[in-house]
Design a protein around this motif. Structure first.
Motif, mmCIF file in Angstrom:
data_model
loop_
_atom_site.group_PDB
_atom_site.id
_atom_site.type_symbol
_atom_site.label_atom_id
_atom_site.label_comp_id
_atom_site.label_asym_id
_atom_site.label_seq_id
_atom_site.Cartn_x
_atom_site.Cartn_y
_atom_site.Cartn_z
ATOM 1 N N LEU A 1 0.532 -1.830 2.317
ATOM 2 C CA LEU A 1 -0.889 -1.904 2.630
ATOM 3 C C LEU A 1 -1.113 -2.148 4.119
ATOM 4 C CD1 LEU A 1 -2.244 -4.033 -0.354
ATOM 5 C CD2 LEU A 1 -1.881 -1.566 -0.207
ATOM 6 N N GLU A 2 -2.236 -1.639 4.612
ATOM 7 C CA GLU A 2 -2.537 -1.756 6.042
ATOM 8 C C GLU A 2 -3.865 -2.466 6.319
ATOM 9 O OE1 GLU A 2 -2.919 1.085 10.035
ATOM 10 O OE2 GLU A 2 -2.702 1.976 8.046
ATOM 11 N N ALA A 3 -4.924 -2.083 5.608
ATOM 12 C CA ALA A 3 -6.235 -2.635 5.930
ATOM 13 C C ALA A 3 -7.146 -2.586 4.714
ATOM 14 C CB ALA A 3 -6.864 -1.858 7.085
ATOM 15 N N VAL A 4 -8.186 -3.436 4.754
ATOM 16 C CA VAL A 4 -9.178 -3.476 3.686
ATOM 17 C C VAL A 4 -10.571 -3.463 4.308
ATOM 18 C CG1 VAL A 4 -10.055 -4.749 1.700
ATOM 19 C CG2 VAL A 4 -7.624 -4.867 2.261
ATOM 20 N N TYR A 5 -11.424 -2.576 3.794
ATOM 21 C CA TYR A 5 -12.824 -2.521 4.191
ATOM 22 C C TYR A 5 -13.663 -2.957 2.991
ATOM 23 C CZ TYR A 5 -11.099 0.440 8.010
ATOM 24 O OH TYR A 5 -10.426 0.942 9.085
ATOM 25 N N TYR B 1 -14.048 -6.316 7.676
ATOM 26 C CA TYR B 1 -12.779 -5.604 7.798
ATOM 27 C C TYR B 1 -11.667 -6.639 7.760
ATOM 28 C CZ TYR B 1 -8.784 -3.390 10.092
ATOM 29 O OH TYR B 1 -7.524 -2.930 10.396
ATOM 30 N N HIS B 2 -10.606 -6.326 7.019
ATOM 31 C CA HIS B 2 -9.485 -7.265 6.892
ATOM 32 C C HIS B 2 -8.190 -6.527 7.179
ATOM 33 C CE1 HIS B 2 -7.181 -10.698 5.357
ATOM 34 N NE2 HIS B 2 -6.451 -9.830 4.675
ATOM 35 N N ASP B 3 -7.434 -7.003 8.140
ATOM 36 C CA ASP B 3 -6.146 -6.412 8.483
ATOM 37 C C ASP B 3 -5.051 -7.048 7.642
ATOM 38 O OD1 ASP B 3 -4.314 -4.843 10.244
ATOM 39 O OD2 ASP B 3 -3.626 -6.860 10.782
ATOM 40 N N VAL B 4 -4.250 -6.217 6.981
ATOM 41 C CA VAL B 4 -3.122 -6.704 6.188
ATOM 42 C C VAL B 4 -1.897 -6.674 7.084
ATOM 43 C CG1 VAL B 4 -1.767 -6.414 4.084
ATOM 44 C CG2 VAL B 4 -4.177 -5.772 4.099
ATOM 45 N N VAL C 1 -9.107 -0.143 0.022
ATOM 46 C CA VAL C 1 -7.802 -0.607 0.481
ATOM 47 C C VAL C 1 -7.003 0.594 0.985
ATOM 48 C CG1 VAL C 1 -5.735 -1.901 -0.136
ATOM 49 C CG2 VAL C 1 -7.898 -2.408 -1.285
ATOM 50 N N ILE C 2 -6.522 0.515 2.219
ATOM 51 C CA ILE C 2 -5.813 1.622 2.866
ATOM 52 C C ILE C 2 -4.339 1.258 3.028
ATOM 53 C CG2 ILE C 2 -5.758 3.170 4.864
ATOM 54 C CD1 ILE C 2 -8.360 3.275 3.263
ATOM 55 N N SER C 3 -3.444 2.213 2.745
ATOM 56 C CA SER C 3 -2.011 1.997 2.934
ATOM 57 C C SER C 3 -1.558 2.637 4.242
ATOM 58 C CB SER C 3 -1.224 2.579 1.763
ATOM 59 O OG SER C 3 -1.311 3.990 1.762
ATOM 60 N N HIS C 4 -0.376 2.260 4.691
ATOM 61 C CA HIS C 4 0.171 2.798 5.939
ATOM 62 C C HIS C 4 0.397 4.299 5.881
ATOM 63 C CE1 HIS C 4 0.821 -0.804 8.362
ATOM 64 N NE2 HIS C 4 1.172 -1.432 7.250
ATOM 65 N N ASP C 5 0.628 4.845 4.686
ATOM 66 C CA ASP C 5 0.882 6.270 4.571
ATOM 67 C C ASP C 5 -0.379 7.079 4.273
ATOM 68 O OD1 ASP C 5 0.437 5.509 1.975
ATOM 69 O OD2 ASP C 5 2.422 6.056 1.220
ATOM 70 N N GLY C 6 -1.551 6.445 4.404
ATOM 71 C CA GLY C 6 -2.805 7.171 4.252
ATOM 72 C C GLY C 6 -3.407 7.130 2.870
ATOM 73 N N GLY C 7 -2.745 6.482 1.909
ATOM 74 C CA GLY C 7 -3.306 6.361 0.576
ATOM 75 C C GLY C 7 -4.450 5.361 0.551
ATOM 76 N N ASP D 1 1.202 -8.044 6.781
ATOM 77 C CA ASP D 1 2.528 -7.864 6.187
ATOM 78 C C ASP D 1 2.350 -7.223 4.827
ATOM 79 O OD1 ASP D 1 5.040 -8.010 5.014
ATOM 80 O OD2 ASP D 1 5.498 -9.956 5.906
ATOM 81 N N ALA D 2 2.812 -5.977 4.663
ATOM 82 C CA ALA D 2 2.541 -5.206 3.447
ATOM 83 C C ALA D 2 3.182 -5.806 2.205
ATOM 84 C CB ALA D 2 3.039 -3.769 3.634
ATOM 85 N N ASP D 3 4.207 -6.629 2.369
ATOM 86 C CA ASP D 3 4.921 -7.127 1.196
ATOM 87 C C ASP D 3 4.526 -8.554 0.835
ATOM 88 O OD1 ASP D 3 7.865 -5.390 2.292
ATOM 89 O OD2 ASP D 3 6.390 -4.781 0.799
ATOM 90 N N GLU D 4 3.570 -9.122 1.534
ATOM 91 C CA GLU D 4 3.180 -10.492 1.256
ATOM 92 C C GLU D 4 1.759 -10.550 0.698
ATOM 93 O OE1 GLU D 4 5.109 -13.097 1.358
ATOM 94 O OE2 GLU D 4 6.789 -11.907 2.066
ATOM 95 N N LEU D 5 1.447 -11.650 0.072
ATOM 96 C CA LEU D 5 0.115 -11.897 -0.453
ATOM 97 C C LEU D 5 -0.896 -11.917 0.680
ATOM 98 C CD1 LEU D 5 -1.734 -12.879 -2.824
ATOM 99 C CD2 LEU D 5 -1.066 -15.196 -2.174
ATOM 100 N N SER D 6 -2.021 -11.266 0.470
ATOM 101 C CA SER D 6 -3.085 -11.254 1.459
ATOM 102 C C SER D 6 -4.354 -11.763 0.803
ATOM 103 C CB SER D 6 -3.296 -9.830 2.002
ATOM 104 O OG SER D 6 -4.218 -9.836 3.073
ATOM 105 N N SER D 7 -5.130 -12.570 1.527
ATOM 106 C CA SER D 7 -6.332 -13.176 0.965
ATOM 107 C C SER D 7 -7.535 -12.906 1.856
ATOM 108 C CB SER D 7 -6.153 -14.688 0.798
ATOM 109 O OG SER D 7 -5.090 -14.978 -0.099
ATOM 110 N N ILE D 8 -8.690 -12.729 1.206
ATOM 111 C CA ILE D 8 -9.939 -12.497 1.914
ATOM 112 C C ILE D 8 -10.913 -13.608 1.548
ATOM 113 C CG2 ILE D 8 -11.894 -10.924 2.217
ATOM 114 C CD1 ILE D 8 -10.061 -8.633 1.463
ATOM 115 N N ASP D 9 -11.489 -14.240 2.556
ATOM 116 C CA ASP D 9 -12.471 -15.305 2.336
ATOM 117 C C ASP D 9 -13.829 -14.673 2.020
ATOM 118 O OD1 ASP D 9 -14.054 -17.525 2.303
ATOM 119 O OD2 ASP D 9 -13.778 -18.046 4.422
ATOM 120 N N VAL D 10 -14.343 -14.935 0.797
ATOM 121 C CA VAL D 10 -15.654 -14.395 0.406
ATOM 122 C C VAL D 10 -16.659 -15.518 0.164
ATOM 123 C CG1 VAL D 10 -14.669 -12.286 -0.560
ATOM 124 C CG2 VAL D 10 -14.978 -14.289 -2.044
#
Length: 350
Positions: free
Chosen positions: A294-298, A309-312, A335-341, A314-323
């Motif tokens: 994973l790379e980023a979350v909008y 906007y939330h930058d991920v 949710v966007i991945s490094h390979d464009g998915g 480390d792709a292999d670790e837990l990521s949290s967003i404060d809402v």
């Protein structure tokens, strides 16, 4: 991308992080229809069933009400209320029964007669639940459906009677609303787990071998959406995995159901070319994400406005967003991945 389409088809996804092994669903990203069904079948077919008598012991791990020694019986439980009775493990195991509340036995949600007593399906914990013996007997091998004219009602409100669901008019059994999604996902599991391994199976009012008939699948998809995955199912899925070594993919990734059985599904339209877990959902303070590469979350509101906007990192670790600072309502995570998915997730903030 049509937001109205997204609102209709997206299902809240909540997944437990602990028991699902990393990469369990590798090879499924980007697939839909029979290609996805085949890929999931190949993942979940290598299971290790207990014996039929072994189900009794397994239930103490998979179907225990938290903090008690009571059986979690979907045919007698009253969520957020007081059930008419409770079954104690071992003590209330059937045996004989003369009425409702006497004892619990082993309910095959996909009835044994539909499979001509297939030995693997007979002991598959992913769809063989402990339930009231009397109610199980009333359900018999009738299809699940929505009852019009009621012939019998259980103490928790499950019903038997003529079907009011479009496409079928015979006798059906209708569980209470709070467990319709659980049953839908269990039946979907069976359809995929035994896909192309059903040569000896027969037909029923809602199935042809392991294929769920169109009228029933339309209904089950609706049940699946109206009664989303909850903590009970997540915990049960993990417990079954620890015993049987396979999982129900429709609990882990509810969107798989639409991706297989909704003929209008499109990855381009719906944005599900990468797998990501999102929990808790609904959320009050924090939304957690877990996925690979994973790379980023909008985050957008229902008006399509970008909220954050939330930058991920480390792709292999837990990521949290404060809402915690957001107004209560519905939001969408792209949710966007490094390979464009990408993956689009619906989140409710309270």
């Amino acid at each position: 991308m049509k937001k109205s389409y997204i609102l209709i088809i997206l299902i809240i996804t909540a997944v437990s992080l602990n028991a699902q092994p990393q990469g369990y669903y590798n090879g499924t990203a980007g697939l839909t229809g029979n290609a996805l069904k085949t890929a999931l079948h190949n993942i979940i077919k290598n299971d290790n069933h207990v014996s039929y008598s072994g189900l009794w012991n397994a239930y103490q791990q998979t179907d225990k009400k938290p903090g008690t020694n009571y059986v979690w019986d979907i045919y007698s439980d009253v969520p957020n209320g007081t059930p008419p009775y409770n079954f104690t493990f071992v003590t209330d195991q059937c045996g004989n029964y003369n009425g409702e509340g006497d004892c619990y036995n082993r309910e095959h949600l996909w009835a044994q007669s539909w499979t001509n007593n297939d030995s693997d399906e007979k002991t598959d914990l992913n769809h063989v639940f402990p339930t009231d013996g009397w109610v199980n007997n009333k359900r018999a091998n009738y299809a699940f459906g929505e009852v019009g004219n009621v012939a019998w009602t259980s103490q928790n409100g499950s019903k038997l009677g003529s079907c009011a669901t479009a496409g079928f008019t015979g006798t059906v059994f209708e569980p209470i609303d709070e467990y319709k999604g659980d049953i839908a996902r269990a039946l979907m599991y069976v359809s995929v787990r035994y896909y192309q391994q059903d040569n000896s199976w027969g037909t029923s009012d809602m199935s042809n071998k392991s294929v769920i008939k169109d009228w029933a699948m339309t209904m089950l998809l609706r049940w699946h959406e109206d009664d989303p995955v909850d903590e009970k199912e997540l915990n049960r899925n993990n417990a079954v995995y620890n015993i049987q070594h396979n999982r129900n993919p429709f609990i882990d990734y509810p969107e798989f159901a639409e991706m297989i059985w909704n003929p209008t599904w499109s990855i381009d339209e719906a944005g599900h070319s990468v797998l990501v877990n999102v929990w808790p959902n609904p959320a009050t303070s924090t939304v957690n994400l877990k996925g690979e590469n994973l790379e980023a979350v909008y985050m957008y509101n229902v008006m399509g406005q970008l909220i954050l906007y939330h930058d991920v990192s480390d792709a292999d670790e837990l990521s949290s967003i404060d809402v915690s600072g957001l107004n209560s309502g519905i939001y969408f995570l792209n949710v966007i991945s490094h390979d464009g998915g990408s993956a689009l997730k619906k989140v409710v903030v309270r």
